[in-house]
Design a protein around this motif. Structure first.
Motif, PDB file in Angstrom:
ATOM      1  N   GLY A 108       8.916 -42.717  60.099  1.00 34.11           N
ATOM      2  CA  GLY A 108       9.008 -41.720  59.031  1.00 34.11           C
ATOM      3  C   GLY A 108       7.912 -40.682  59.134  1.00 34.11           C
ATOM      4  N   GLY A 109       6.706 -41.125  59.530  1.00 37.23           N
ATOM      5  CA  GLY A 109       5.578 -40.199  59.648  1.00 37.23           C
ATOM      6  C   GLY A 109       5.819 -39.116  60.684  1.00 37.23           C
ATOM      7  N   TYR A 110       6.542 -39.459  61.752  1.00 39.49           N
ATOM      8  CA  TYR A 110       6.843 -38.472  62.794  1.00 39.49           C
ATOM      9  C   TYR A 110       7.661 -37.313  62.228  1.00 39.49           C
ATOM     10  N   PHE A 111       8.713 -37.657  61.480  1.00 42.69           N
ATOM     11  CA  PHE A 111       9.588 -36.619  60.922  1.00 42.69           C
ATOM     12  C   PHE A 111       8.910 -35.864  59.781  1.00 42.69           C
ATOM     13  N   VAL A 112       8.157 -36.589  58.946  1.00 42.87           N
ATOM     14  CA  VAL A 112       7.444 -35.922  57.848  1.00 42.87           C
ATOM     15  C   VAL A 112       6.384 -34.978  58.401  1.00 42.87           C
ATOM     16  N   GLY A 113       5.662 -35.430  59.419  1.00 43.38           N
ATOM     17  CA  GLY A 113       4.632 -34.591  60.025  1.00 43.38           C
ATOM     18  C   GLY A 113       5.207 -33.325  60.627  1.00 43.38           C
ATOM     19  N   ARG A 114       6.339 -33.460  61.301  1.00 43.98           N
ATOM     20  CA  ARG A 114       6.973 -32.278  61.899  1.00 43.98           C
ATOM     21  C   ARG A 114       7.476 -31.323  60.826  1.00 43.98           C
ATOM     22  N   ALA A 115       8.050 -31.888  59.764  1.00 45.15           N
ATOM     23  CA  ALA A 115       8.566 -31.045  58.680  1.00 45.15           C
ATOM     24  C   ALA A 115       7.440 -30.275  57.989  1.00 45.15           C
ATOM     25  N   LEU A 116       6.262 -30.890  57.917  1.00 44.94           N
ATOM     26  CA  LEU A 116       5.126 -30.248  57.262  1.00 44.94           C
ATOM     27  C   LEU A 116       4.297 -29.403  58.215  1.00 44.94           C
ATOM     28  N   HIS A 318       1.739 -35.454  53.190  1.00 44.13           N
ATOM     29  CA  HIS A 318       2.143 -36.426  54.211  1.00 44.13           C
ATOM     30  C   HIS A 318       1.695 -37.834  53.816  1.00 44.13           C
ATOM     31  N   GLY A 319       0.412 -37.963  53.443  1.00 43.29           N
ATOM     32  CA  GLY A 319      -0.125 -39.268  53.050  1.00 43.29           C
ATOM     33  C   GLY A 319       0.590 -39.842  51.844  1.00 43.29           C
ATOM     34  N   PHE A 320       0.894 -38.994  50.869  1.00 42.59           N
ATOM     35  CA  PHE A 320       1.582 -39.451  49.654  1.00 42.59           C
ATOM     36  C   PHE A 320       2.977 -39.950  49.967  1.00 42.59           C
ATOM     37  N   ILE A 321       3.737 -39.185  50.763  1.00 39.28           N
ATOM     38  CA  ILE A 321       5.119 -39.555  51.073  1.00 39.28           C
ATOM     39  C   ILE A 321       5.167 -40.874  51.843  1.00 39.28           C
ATOM     40  N   ILE A 322       4.341 -40.999  52.884  1.00 38.99           N
ATOM     41  CA  ILE A 322       4.360 -42.209  53.709  1.00 38.99           C
ATOM     42  C   ILE A 322       3.891 -43.424  52.915  1.00 38.99           C
ATOM     43  N   SER A 323       2.845 -43.254  52.125  1.00 37.26           N
ATOM     44  CA  SER A 323       2.339 -44.375  51.323  1.00 37.26           C
ATOM     45  C   SER A 323       3.388 -44.846  50.325  1.00 37.26           C
ATOM     46  N   ALA A 324       4.059 -43.904  49.675  1.00 36.47           N
ATOM     47  CA  ALA A 324       5.099 -44.256  48.704  1.00 36.47           C
ATOM     48  C   ALA A 324       6.255 -44.983  49.387  1.00 36.47           C
ATOM     49  N   LEU A 325       6.645 -44.514  50.575  1.00 34.67           N
ATOM     50  CA  LEU A 325       7.727 -45.165  51.311  1.00 34.67           C
ATOM     51  C   LEU A 325       7.360 -46.603  51.693  1.00 34.67           C
ATOM     52  N   VAL A 326       6.105 -46.808  52.104  1.00 39.27           N
ATOM     53  CA  VAL A 326       5.654 -48.144  52.502  1.00 39.27           C
ATOM     54  C   VAL A 326       5.688 -49.099  51.313  1.00 39.27           C
ATOM     55  N   VAL A 327       5.256 -48.626  50.146  1.00 41.06           N
ATOM     56  CA  VAL A 327       5.279 -49.452  48.929  1.00 41.06           C
ATOM     57  C   VAL A 327       6.699 -49.921  48.635  1.00 41.06           C
TER      58      VAL A 327
END
Length: 340
Positions: A108-116, A318-327
């Motif tokens: 998920g971080g790969y796609f979120v990072g690219r989008a941002l 990025h940090g917020f989205i990935i952290s929320a997804l992991v939770v």
């Protein structure tokens, strides 16, 4: 004589970083509730001092040495706190959850990072901090991919801010969902980032949950090893793309292998065999944590807020989205496994 001169050039910067680390540990000890670790405190102190006065040439070499070499040495010593036996016992329950959370972070971080629009190094540092073990994972991967100090500081800040939110919300959510100590400990141990935050969130629920969350967190730390190896290969591929390493040139594994990670694994194996007395193992762990705090102090001293501002708010998003997804993913996997 040259060796002595070299050591003399390193001492001022090293002593400055150690002094900030000592101050950070002192401040951490004054806090009534362990909400923030000394590593983050040291990072922020260093960044604050950088704004007042940039490091002089007299301390620059020592700071670089501390942020690179001392950091690797601290990672090696961290292995002395791990036991393969504990890893296997806890791993039977936590491995499946950790596999899904790591896939979420890096996939998920790969796609979120690219989008941002983030550079791949900063994006993956944030993902590693979220998926593995906060500052320790960021610290271990950063030298392998030649990450800039500002990216390290931004990744640390992004994971830290969300950790503060989770420390407060996790016990509340755990009680609301009626989780058992084991289920909550597994959830906190796989979804909360930094070790100090896992401890705070775990014991805020119950002593049993805190104990289990801490063991899960130590098991999760071992994911550093394969992750660092993978990023070593990625770094070579990126250097080839940039022309730093020619396409036809063969790259020896010895030139990219992060030997400090092998030493880290060796320390864990030695500790598992019972070679280290408990007092020595605990002492090496504390020394590792202190040296890591000093390394982060050095990174903070080399970090300019103005450079960080150029990245904007996207790394925090990025940090917020990935952290929320992991939770969400961690608790969902527990439900499917019947642990909850």
């Amino acid at each position: 004589m040259k060796v002595l001169n070299r050591i003399g050039e390193l001492i001022p910067g090293l002593l400055l970083a150690l002094a900030i680390a000592a101050c950070a540990k002192f401040i951490e000890g004054l806090l009534p509730i362990h909400l923030i670790g000394a590593s983050v405190i040291a990072l922020f102190i260093g960044m604050g001092l950088n704004q007042i006065r940039k490091p002089s040439d007299g301390v620059a070499k020592g700071l670089k040495f501390t942020s690179k070499k001392i950091l690797k040495f601290a990672i090696i010593l961290l292995g002395a706190s791990l036991s393969i036996k504990v890893v296997l016992n806890v791993g039977r329950l936590s491995l499946v959850v950790m596999m899904f959370t790591l896939l979420t972070c890096f996939g998920g971080g790969y796609f979120v990072g690219r989008a941002l629009g983030l550079n791949w190094k900063l994006s993956n540092l944030i993902s590693a901090g979220t998926g593995i073990c906060g500052g320790s994972a960021i610290a271990a991967i950063a030298p392998v991919i030649d990450a800039e100090d500002k990216d390290i500081a931004y990744a640390m800040s992004a994971t830290f801010l969300f950790d503060m939110v989770m420390i407060v919300l996790f016990p509340i959510m755990g009680q609301a969902m009626g989780l058992s100590d084991m289920a909550y400990g597994l959830w906190a141990g796989t979804a909360v980032n930094d070790t100090s935050s896992v401890v705070a969130a775990g014991y805020a629920f119950s002593e049993g949950a805190g104990d289990f969350a801490t063991m899960v967190k130590l098991t999760r730390t071992l994911a550093i090893i394969p992750t660092v190896l993978v990023f070593s290969l990625i770094e070579v591929r990126e250097k080839r793309k940039a022309g730093i390493v020619s396409q036809g040139e063969k790259v020896k594994i010895t030139s990219i292998f992060p030997w400090f990670i092998l030493c880290f694994l060796g320390m864990a194996a030695i500790n598992s065999l019972g070679v280290f007395p408990q007092e020595l193992s605990s002492g090496l762990k504390e020394l590792s944590k202190f040296l890591m705090v000093a390394a982060l102090a050095a990174i903070g001293l080399n970090t300019d807020f103005r450079e960080m501002r150029k990245s904007g708010i996207n790394p925090m998003i990025h940090g917020f989205i990935i952290s929320a997804l992991v939770v969400v993913v961690a608790i969902a996997v527990e439900y499917f496994m019947g642990i909850v």
